[in-house]
Design a protein around this motif. Structure first.
Motif, PDB file in Angstrom:
ATOM      1  N   LEU A   1      69.141 112.895  72.520  1.00 26.31           N
ATOM      2  CA  LEU A   1      67.613 112.355  71.812  1.00 26.31           C
ATOM      3  C   LEU A   1      67.602 110.855  72.033  1.00 26.31           C
ATOM      4  CD1 LEU A   1      65.788 113.167  69.365  1.00 26.31           C
ATOM      5  CD2 LEU A   1      67.577 112.302  67.689  1.00 26.31           C
ATOM      6  N   VAL A   2      66.590 110.474  72.009  1.00 27.32           N
ATOM      7  CA  VAL A   2      66.282 108.833  71.811  1.00 27.32           C
ATOM      8  C   VAL A   2      65.070 108.620  70.901  1.00 27.32           C
ATOM      9  CG1 VAL A   2      65.599 106.865  73.502  1.00 27.32           C
ATOM     10  CG2 VAL A   2      66.794 108.500  74.408  1.00 27.32           C
ATOM     11  N   VAL A   3      65.451 108.002  69.970  1.00 34.22           N
ATOM     12  CA  VAL A   3      64.628 107.445  68.878  1.00 34.22           C
ATOM     13  C   VAL A   3      64.401 105.840  68.794  1.00 34.22           C
ATOM     14  CG1 VAL A   3      64.124 107.847  66.618  1.00 34.22           C
ATOM     15  CG2 VAL A   3      65.423 109.432  67.638  1.00 34.22           C
ATOM     16  N   PRO A   4      63.715 105.275  69.460  1.00 33.34           N
ATOM     17  CA  PRO A   4      63.852 103.862  69.807  1.00 33.34           C
ATOM     18  C   PRO A   4      63.802 102.904  68.653  1.00 33.34           C
ATOM     19  CG  PRO A   4      61.698 104.529  70.497  1.00 33.34           C
ATOM     20  CD  PRO A   4      62.449 105.810  70.172  1.00 33.34           C
ATOM     21  N   TRP A   5      63.461 103.177  67.490  1.00 33.15           N
ATOM     22  CA  TRP A   5      63.115 102.337  66.446  1.00 33.15           C
ATOM     23  C   TRP A   5      64.541 102.517  65.421  1.00 33.15           C
ATOM     24  CZ3 TRP A   5      60.416 107.031  66.458  1.00 33.15           C
ATOM     25  CH2 TRP A   5      60.378 107.734  65.212  1.00 33.15           C
ATOM     26  N   LYS A   6      65.289 103.298  65.663  1.00 31.85           N
ATOM     27  CA  LYS A   6      66.569 103.306  64.855  1.00 31.85           C
ATOM     28  C   LYS A   6      67.769 102.982  65.657  1.00 31.85           C
ATOM     29  CE  LYS A   6      64.784 107.486  62.316  1.00 31.85           C
ATOM     30  NZ  LYS A   6      64.969 106.879  61.109  1.00 31.85           N
ATOM     31  N   TYR A   7      68.904 102.612  64.972  1.00 24.90           N
ATOM     32  CA  TYR A   7      70.043 102.066  65.810  1.00 24.90           C
ATOM     33  C   TYR A   7      70.511 103.243  66.687  1.00 24.90           C
ATOM     34  CZ  TYR A   7      69.826  98.067  62.633  1.00 24.90           C
ATOM     35  OH  TYR A   7      69.635  97.203  62.037  1.00 24.90           O
ATOM     36  N   GLY A   8      71.005 102.766  67.765  1.00 24.97           N
ATOM     37  CA  GLY A   8      71.513 103.712  68.938  1.00 24.97           C
ATOM     38  C   GLY A   8      72.210 105.233  68.487  1.00 24.97           C
ATOM     39  N   PHE A   9      73.013 105.055  67.364  1.00 23.65           N
ATOM     40  CA  PHE A   9      73.850 106.140  66.980  1.00 23.65           C
ATOM     41  C   PHE A   9      72.997 107.145  66.623  1.00 23.65           C
ATOM     42  CE2 PHE A   9      73.733 103.702  63.125  1.00 23.65           C
ATOM     43  CZ  PHE A   9      73.780 104.621  61.982  1.00 23.65           C
ATOM     44  N   LYS A  10      71.849 106.976  66.282  1.00 27.56           N
ATOM     45  CA  LYS A  10      71.034 107.997  65.903  1.00 27.56           C
ATOM     46  C   LYS A  10      70.662 109.084  66.898  1.00 27.56           C
ATOM     47  CE  LYS A  10      69.088 108.689  62.189  1.00 27.56           C
ATOM     48  NZ  LYS A  10      69.767 109.717  60.971  1.00 27.56           N
ATOM     49  N   SER A  11      70.509 108.250  68.234  1.00 29.56           N
ATOM     50  CA  SER A  11      69.959 108.990  69.583  1.00 29.56           C
ATOM     51  C   SER A  11      71.275 109.882  69.946  1.00 29.56           C
ATOM     52  CB  SER A  11      69.559 107.923  70.386  1.00 29.56           C
ATOM     53  OG  SER A  11      68.616 107.358  69.828  1.00 29.56           O
ATOM     54  N   ILE A  12      71.525 110.877  69.367  1.00 32.24           N
ATOM     55  CA  ILE A  12      72.723 111.819  69.620  1.00 32.24           C
ATOM     56  C   ILE A  12      72.491 112.284  71.006  1.00 32.24           C
ATOM     57  CG2 ILE A  12      71.460 113.807  68.666  1.00 32.24           C
ATOM     58  CD1 ILE A  12      74.139 114.971  67.692  1.00 32.24           C
ATOM     59  N   LYS A  13      73.703 112.255  71.840  1.00 32.78           N
ATOM     60  CA  LYS A  13      74.031 112.866  72.710  1.00 32.78           C
ATOM     61  C   LYS A  13      74.455 114.260  73.238  1.00 32.78           C
ATOM     62  CE  LYS A  13      75.404 108.288  74.489  1.00 32.78           C
ATOM     63  NZ  LYS A  13      75.984 107.477  73.078  1.00 32.78           N
ATOM     64  N   SER A  14      73.983 114.873  74.509  1.00 29.34           N
ATOM     65  CA  SER A  14      74.678 115.958  74.854  1.00 29.34           C
ATOM     66  C   SER A  14      74.437 117.030  73.633  1.00 29.34           C
ATOM     67  CB  SER A  14      76.288 116.069  75.248  1.00 29.34           C
ATOM     68  OG  SER A  14      76.366 115.093  76.167  1.00 29.34           O
ATOM     69  N   ILE A  15      73.147 117.326  73.446  1.00 25.73           N
ATOM     70  CA  ILE A  15      72.798 118.414  72.177  1.00 25.73           C
ATOM     71  C   ILE A  15      72.947 119.583  72.606  1.00 25.73           C
ATOM     72  CG2 ILE A  15      70.776 118.965  70.847  1.00 25.73           C
ATOM     73  CD1 ILE A  15      69.768 115.986  71.329  1.00 25.73           C
ATOM     74  N   VAL A  16      73.752 120.601  71.858  1.00 26.47           N
ATOM     75  CA  VAL A  16      73.673 122.073  71.979  1.00 26.47           C
ATOM     76  C   VAL A  16      72.995 122.695  70.899  1.00 26.47           C
ATOM     77  CG1 VAL A  16      75.952 121.910  73.295  1.00 26.47           C
ATOM     78  CG2 VAL A  16      76.123 121.986  70.695  1.00 26.47           C
TER      79      VAL A  16
ATOM     80  N   ARG B   1      68.621  99.146  70.537  1.00 24.02           N
ATOM     81  CA  ARG B   1      69.346  98.390  69.603  1.00 24.02           C
ATOM     82  C   ARG B   1      70.567  99.067  69.100  1.00 24.02           C
ATOM     83  NH1 ARG B   1      71.675  95.544  66.009  1.00 24.02           N
ATOM     84  NH2 ARG B   1      70.606  93.342  65.210  1.00 24.02           N
ATOM     85  N   CYS B   2      71.649  98.571  69.385  1.00 25.15           N
ATOM     86  CA  CYS B   2      72.860  99.206  68.865  1.00 25.15           C
ATOM     87  C   CYS B   2      73.223  98.521  67.487  1.00 25.15           C
ATOM     88  CB  CYS B   2      74.205  99.309  69.873  1.00 25.15           C
ATOM     89  SG  CYS B   2      75.597  99.776  69.151  1.00 25.15           S
ATOM     90  N   VAL B   3      73.832  99.410  66.455  1.00 25.69           N
ATOM     91  CA  VAL B   3      74.162  98.854  65.130  1.00 25.69           C
ATOM     92  C   VAL B   3      75.231  97.802  65.299  1.00 25.69           C
ATOM     93  CG1 VAL B   3      75.891 100.530  64.659  1.00 25.69           C
ATOM     94  CG2 VAL B   3      74.494  99.687  62.685  1.00 25.69           C
ATOM     95  N   GLU B   4      75.912  97.662  66.389  1.00 28.33           N
ATOM     96  CA  GLU B   4      77.117  96.810  66.692  1.00 28.33           C
ATOM     97  C   GLU B   4      76.133  95.371  67.064  1.00 28.33           C
ATOM     98  OE1 GLU B   4      79.985  99.944  68.616  1.00 28.33           O
ATOM     99  OE2 GLU B   4      79.213  98.522  69.876  1.00 28.33           O
ATOM    100  N   GLY B   5      74.990  95.237  67.272  1.00 27.96           N
ATOM    101  CA  GLY B   5      74.353  93.842  67.525  1.00 27.96           C
ATOM    102  C   GLY B   5      74.113  93.480  68.868  1.00 27.96           C
ATOM    103  N   TRP B   6      74.103  94.620  69.824  1.00 25.40           N
ATOM    104  CA  TRP B   6      73.707  94.302  71.311  1.00 25.40           C
ATOM    105  C   TRP B   6      72.579  95.065  71.543  1.00 25.40           C
ATOM    106  CZ3 TRP B   6      74.259  98.796  73.875  1.00 25.40           C
ATOM    107  CH2 TRP B   6      75.011  99.677  73.445  1.00 25.40           C
ATOM    108  N   SER B   7      71.830  94.981  72.697  1.00 28.26           N
ATOM    109  CA  SER B   7      70.618  95.811  72.849  1.00 28.26           C
ATOM    110  C   SER B   7      70.585  95.809  74.561  1.00 28.26           C
ATOM    111  CB  SER B   7      69.587  95.143  72.207  1.00 28.26           C
ATOM    112  OG  SER B   7      69.043  93.811  72.973  1.00 28.26           O
ATOM    113  N   MET B   8      69.888  96.779  74.822  1.00 25.74           N
ATOM    114  CA  MET B   8      69.460  96.941  76.221  1.00 25.74           C
ATOM    115  C   MET B   8      67.876  97.442  76.471  1.00 25.74           C
ATOM    116  SD  MET B   8      72.539  98.987  78.081  1.00 25.74           S
ATOM    117  CE  MET B   8      74.245  98.797  77.969  1.00 25.74           C
TER     118      MET B   8
END
Lengths: 201, 301
Positions: B208-223, B118-125
């Protein structure tokens, strides 16, 4: 010189041509929607594009007078068409929001209009455009008298500011596009203020 | 810092055995798509909702390092170098250091996790991720008792990421979780989706994928992953603390200051597909609600 040549070239162009040209982006949008060319979220793409077109035509309307003052290029004859095209796209934009995005969920729609500043401003802009569209006839100008009509149509300035703010307030962070639209609107209104002050003083 | 090879930690026989199990699962049709290149076990945490298509998932991304448009990441992420890749694990851990990705992957159990997003912008996949529990990696690194939070950072590589020229966010992109959130079995580090390696625009090679939080929490390309004592700064909260809280749990009752979070549009379900009611914790209430017992979710938004 150049301005006169441009005016000469434009003189035989019927205003109907502007209406037709103004509908080309819509035709393109319909074609893209039908062929899957709008990406993964076509509803958002259509909604956004329609709003953007309305803003672009609105900026176009505001540009016409300064263009004449400072370059001599005279597009006044096309202003009504451009303004009405803007209103047309605003109506489509609103319809898509109501029907495809919010899907007539009136409770949410009502709450959004009342509580969300960007939607409140957008709705105000739409409402303020209605009297402008309704009085966009030669008959209305005659009935109202030119000075009252001109005063009423200064509402366009408010509509443009509201429209640009509506865009700016719905995005996350500060992306360039809505800032550019608001900048254009403020610049074009600033030119008017500048001219009014200079002539007044 | 000492470099750790995971083969030192997990006996080879164990993961060989695991691979055989996965192969067996594949034979009886449990291991996801038939031609999957990345093997993964099914998971009890997967939803049975219909996943979005690979096309949808990989062409509609918020990954501002590659541009602001949803299609920009798919356009520009191709230049990203994801191999070699290592993740630095730092802070309050027993074994800090640079962990090469291939070593990390040798030691973990890959599962297919079909999660709602669920994205904070109001859409989901719905996305069929492939990944492993973050907990597994944190336990390898050895979390010290003083650690209370986990901070994450995304790669910043301007020559491959045209979007970082814009100052839209203060790079690097930063995210964070409370330790109990990070250790929750729903929280995964994903390295693939649809049986494929992670598309670059979706946060390759590890996100990261944290499915109960808005998508922006699921940070990408982690170093970088740091175990820390105090709540770390996170990018959207730094950008606008009034609008984006540290927790950012999906919650239909707590609106974004500028828009409602009551319902969402499921991407890819057609022009006239009905909006979906957004669910508390994105429908993972049963699994995660206890983490927030006693907290006012309107305050800790």
């Amino acid at each position: 010189m150049i301005a006169q040549r441009i005016n000469g070239v434009l003189r035989p162009v019927p205003t109907g041509f502007v209406y037709a040209a103004g509908l080309v982006p819509l035709a393109l949008l319909v074609w893209q929607a039908a062929t899957g060319g709008l990406g993964v979220d076509p509803v958002k793409a259509i909604e956004h594009r329609l709003g953007e077109l309305a803003l672009q035509f609105l900026v176009g309307v505001l540009a016409i007078s300064p263009l004449r003052w400072w370059t001599g290029v005279n597009l006044i004859r096309f202003r009504r068409a451009i303004g009405l095209l803007s209103f047309f796209y605003v109506c489509l934009h609103l319809s898509v929001w109501l029907a495809l995005d919010l899907q007539f969920r009136w409770a949410e729609i009502g709450a959004d209009i009342a509580k969300r500043p960007y939607i409140t401003l957008g709705m105000l802009a739409f409402v303020a455009m209605i009297p402008l569209a309704v009085t966009s006839t030669n008959g209305a100008i005659r009935r109202m008298g030119a000075s009252a009509w001109t005063r009423l149509h200064r509402l366009t300035y408010l509509v443009a500011v509201l429209g640009a703010l509506h865009f700016l307030l719905l995005v996350k962070a500060w992306p360039p596009e809505p800032i550019i639209y608001l900048g254009c609107v403020l610049f074009l209104l600033g030119l008017r203020a500048f001219r009014a002050l200079r002539r007044g003083g | 810092m000492r470099k750790i090879g995971w083969s030192e930690v997990t006996p080879r026989a164990d993961w060989l055995n695991r691979r055989q199990l996965m192969a067996a699962a594949g034979v009886i049709g449990l291991a996801g798509p038939a031609f999957a290149r990345v093997e993964a076990r099914p998971s009890r945490f997967s939803t049975d909702e219909k996943p979005n298509t690979f096309e949808e998932i990989s062409n509609y991304n918020n990954f501002y390092e590659f541009g602001l448009d949803k299609a920009d990441p798919a356009r520009h992420a191709g230049a990203l170098t994801v191999d070699p890749w290592s993740v630095e694990i730092a802070g309050l851990v027993e074994r800090p250091g640079s962990y090469p990705l291939d070593d990390i992957l040798k030691s973990v159990t890959l599962e297919e996790r079909i999660y709602r997003l669920r994205c904070v912008e109001g859409w989901s996949m719905v996305v069929p991720w492939i990944g492993f529990e973050l907990r597994e990696l944190l336990e390898r690194a050895g979390v010290r008792p003083a650690a209370k939070f986990v901070a994450f950072e995304t790669l910043v590589r301007p020559e491959e990421m045209p979007g970082v020229r814009s100052r839209i966010l203060d790079w690097p992109y930063r995210e964070g979780l409370r330790l109990d959130e990070a250790m929750h079995p729903l929280t995964i580090l994903a390295t693939g989706l649809y049986g494929e390696e992670m598309p670059k625009q979706n946060g390759a090679p590890i996100r990261l994928v944290v499915p109960w939080k808005y998508g922006f929490k699921s940070i990408k390309s982690i170093v970088r992953i740091s175990l820390v004592e105090t709540m770390p700064a996170t990018s959207w909260n730094m950008q606008n603390p009034r609008e984006y809280g540290f927790y950012s749990n999906v919650n239909p009752a707590v609106d974004h200051p500028r828009w409602s979070q009551a319902s969402e549009r499921r991407i890819g379900s057609g022009f006239f597909a009905p909006r979906i009611e957004t669910r508390l914790f994105n429908g993972y209430e049963e699994e995660v609600a206890h983490l927030y017992a006693g907290q006012d979710l309107k305050v800790d938004f």
